[in-house]
Design a protein around this motif. Structure first.
Motif, PDB file in Angstrom:
ATOM      1  N   PRO A 106       0.805  -1.232   0.000  1.00 55.19           N
ATOM      2  CA  PRO A 106       0.000   0.000   0.000  1.00 55.19           C
ATOM      3  C   PRO A 106       0.835   1.279   0.000  1.00 55.19           C
ATOM      4  CG  PRO A 106      -0.379  -1.348   1.981  1.00 55.19           C
ATOM      5  CD  PRO A 106       0.824  -1.878   1.306  1.00 55.19           C
ATOM      6  N   ARG A 107       0.334   2.281  -0.691  1.00 52.99           N
ATOM      7  CA  ARG A 107       0.940   3.618  -0.693  1.00 52.99           C
ATOM      8  C   ARG A 107      -0.169   4.653  -0.896  1.00 52.99           C
ATOM      9  NH1 ARG A 107       4.667   1.005   0.226  1.00 52.99           N
ATOM     10  NH2 ARG A 107       6.854   1.157  -0.408  1.00 52.99           N
ATOM     11  N   LEU A 108       0.089   5.884  -0.456  1.00 51.70           N
ATOM     12  CA  LEU A 108      -0.807   6.992  -0.788  1.00 51.70           C
ATOM     13  C   LEU A 108      -0.383   7.553  -2.142  1.00 51.70           C
ATOM     14  CD1 LEU A 108      -1.143   8.891   2.605  1.00 51.70           C
ATOM     15  CD2 LEU A 108      -2.874   7.507   1.467  1.00 51.70           C
ATOM     16  N   HIS A 147      -5.649   5.905  -1.516  1.00 48.41           N
ATOM     17  CA  HIS A 147      -4.854   4.878  -0.860  1.00 48.41           C
ATOM     18  C   HIS A 147      -4.863   3.667  -1.781  1.00 48.41           C
ATOM     19  CE1 HIS A 147      -3.923   1.533   1.875  1.00 48.41           C
ATOM     20  NE2 HIS A 147      -3.154   2.418   2.480  1.00 48.41           N
ATOM     21  N   ALA A 148      -3.684   3.345  -2.316  1.00 49.90           N
ATOM     22  CA  ALA A 148      -3.585   2.232  -3.258  1.00 49.90           C
ATOM     23  C   ALA A 148      -3.176   0.970  -2.509  1.00 49.90           C
ATOM     24  CB  ALA A 148      -2.580   2.554  -4.349  1.00 49.90           C
ATOM     25  N   LEU A 149      -3.893  -0.114  -2.782  1.00 45.57           N
ATOM     26  CA  LEU A 149      -3.611  -1.374  -2.101  1.00 45.57           C
ATOM     27  C   LEU A 149      -2.301  -1.985  -2.605  1.00 45.57           C
ATOM     28  CD1 LEU A 149      -5.097  -2.872   0.087  1.00 45.57           C
ATOM     29  CD2 LEU A 149      -6.310  -4.177  -1.653  1.00 45.57           C
TER      30      LEU A 149
ATOM     31  N   HIS B  37     -10.589  -0.877   2.417  1.00 44.20           N
ATOM     32  CA  HIS B  37     -10.605  -1.438   1.064  1.00 44.20           C
ATOM     33  C   HIS B  37     -11.474  -2.692   1.036  1.00 44.20           C
ATOM     34  CE1 HIS B  37      -7.590   0.479  -1.578  1.00 44.20           C
ATOM     35  NE2 HIS B  37      -6.919   0.767  -0.481  1.00 44.20           N
ATOM     36  N   PRO B  96      -0.115   5.306   6.831  1.00 47.20           N
ATOM     37  CA  PRO B  96      -0.529   4.045   6.214  1.00 47.20           C
ATOM     38  C   PRO B  96       0.546   2.970   6.399  1.00 47.20           C
ATOM     39  CG  PRO B  96      -0.911   5.870   4.726  1.00 47.20           C
ATOM     40  CD  PRO B  96      -0.133   6.416   5.880  1.00 47.20           C
ATOM     41  N   TRP B  97       0.083   1.774   6.669  1.00 48.83           N
ATOM     42  CA  TRP B  97       0.981   0.650   6.884  1.00 48.83           C
ATOM     43  C   TRP B  97       1.806   0.383   5.625  1.00 48.83           C
ATOM     44  CZ3 TRP B  97       1.453  -4.034   4.343  1.00 48.83           C
ATOM     45  CH2 TRP B  97       2.195  -5.029   5.008  1.00 48.83           C
ATOM     46  N   GLU B  98       3.103   0.148   5.834  1.00 47.53           N
ATOM     47  CA  GLU B  98       3.969  -0.251   4.713  1.00 47.53           C
ATOM     48  C   GLU B  98       4.754  -1.477   5.125  1.00 47.53           C
ATOM     49  OE1 GLU B  98       6.457   2.795   3.117  1.00 47.53           O
ATOM     50  OE2 GLU B  98       4.807   4.221   2.912  1.00 47.53           O
TER      51      GLU B  98
END
Lengths: 179, 101
Positions: A106-108, A147-149, B37, B96-98
């Motif tokens: 994931p990334r923004l 927000h991209a999975l 999601h 956001p989790w990475e």
């Protein structure tokens, strides 16, 4: 912004025929909703007719008569695109979550929009959340934050197509990106 | 059992499968964004399939339209709520989790 919409926003009293059409359409929509909610009970129209009239007046108080420029073919095209993509998005979710190690990266992503009309932007943002791998998390100053999975998926290309389909509903042009 | 009943069962089964996937995602994914999601997308399709199944069993078209209306309202609400939760999380500066490599 179209000229006709400007005329409405300054509060012109007399309605053009297009605005009258909008009022009629709202009445018809509320009548259809009443018919659906009462499941076609004819006796219920005693309450239904005043309710539909009241709902129409209240909606006019909140949203003044406007000119809808919905292209039926464009709307149908968007609908089919949305339906197929949202089906794929669920299959994609299922495919990921049933694996022992969930494959995500994931990334923004900042996506400057090419549609400038707010209603179209809202449709793009909400639709994106129901499409594969994208979730809209902010919409401000013509920029959609997604927000991209999976950052390796073709996010921008997909959003580009979505924007074109939404623009097709209203027959609006896409502006050039400013950044 | 008629063909209609068979299709109904298949649709409900498929609908439940997607609800299960959405719930599994909610439990297994690492942060608020990724969970959003899963639940938003999977439940939208799960509900659509179950509404289609119900539409095959009801008597009148008015009721079928009502089922369709429920689906449209729910998907609009869930997409909007997902956006609001995501925005609230961003404003609260949740990172956001990475995946740590």
């Amino acid at each position: 912004m179209h000229d006709t919409e400007k005329a409405v926003s300054v509060g012109r009293r007399r309605l053009t025929w297009q605005q009258s059409l909008d009022v009629l359409l709202r009445g018809a929509t509320f009548a259809a909703l009443w018919w659906i909610l009462t499941e076609g009970d004819n006796a219920a129209w005693v309450l239904g007719i005043p309710s539909v009239a009241a709902a129409t007046l209240i909606s006019l108080a909140f949203v003044p008569p406007t000119v809808w420029q919905v292209r039926p073919f464009g709307a149908l095209r968007f609908g089919l695109y949305f339906l197929s993509k949202s089906l794929l998005s669920s299959v994609d979710v299922a495919r990921r979550v049933f694996q022992p190690h969930i494959p995500i990266k994931p990334r923004l992503v900042r996506y400057p929009l090419r549609v400038r009309e707010v209603k179209a932007q809202v449709i793009v943002a909400n639709s994106a959340s129901l499409m594969p791998g994208t979730l809209s998390v902010n919409l401000a100053d013509d920029v959609l934050t997604i927000h991209a999975l999976d950052v390796n998926a073709p996010i921008r290309e997909e959003l580009g197509i979505l924007e074109e389909r939404v623009a097709g509903i209203f027959g609006i042009r896409l502006e050039e990106r400013t950044e | 059992m008629s063909l209609i009943d068979l299709i109904t069962i298949l649709l409900i089964g498929a609908g439940c499968f997607f609800f299960l996937a959405g719930t599994l995602g909610l439990l297994r994914l690492p942060d608020v964004f990724t969970r959003s999601h899963a639940i938003t997308k999977a439940d939208n399709v799960g509900l659509m399939l179950i509404m289609l199944a119900a539409a095959l069993q009801v008597e009148t078209w008015a009721t079928r339209f009502k089922l369709g209306l429920i689906w449209i309202l729910t998907l609009t609400a869930s997409a909007t709520v997902a956006h609001l939760i995501g925005r609230a999380a961003l404003n609260a500066e949740q990172k956001p989790w990475e995946e740590s490599t």
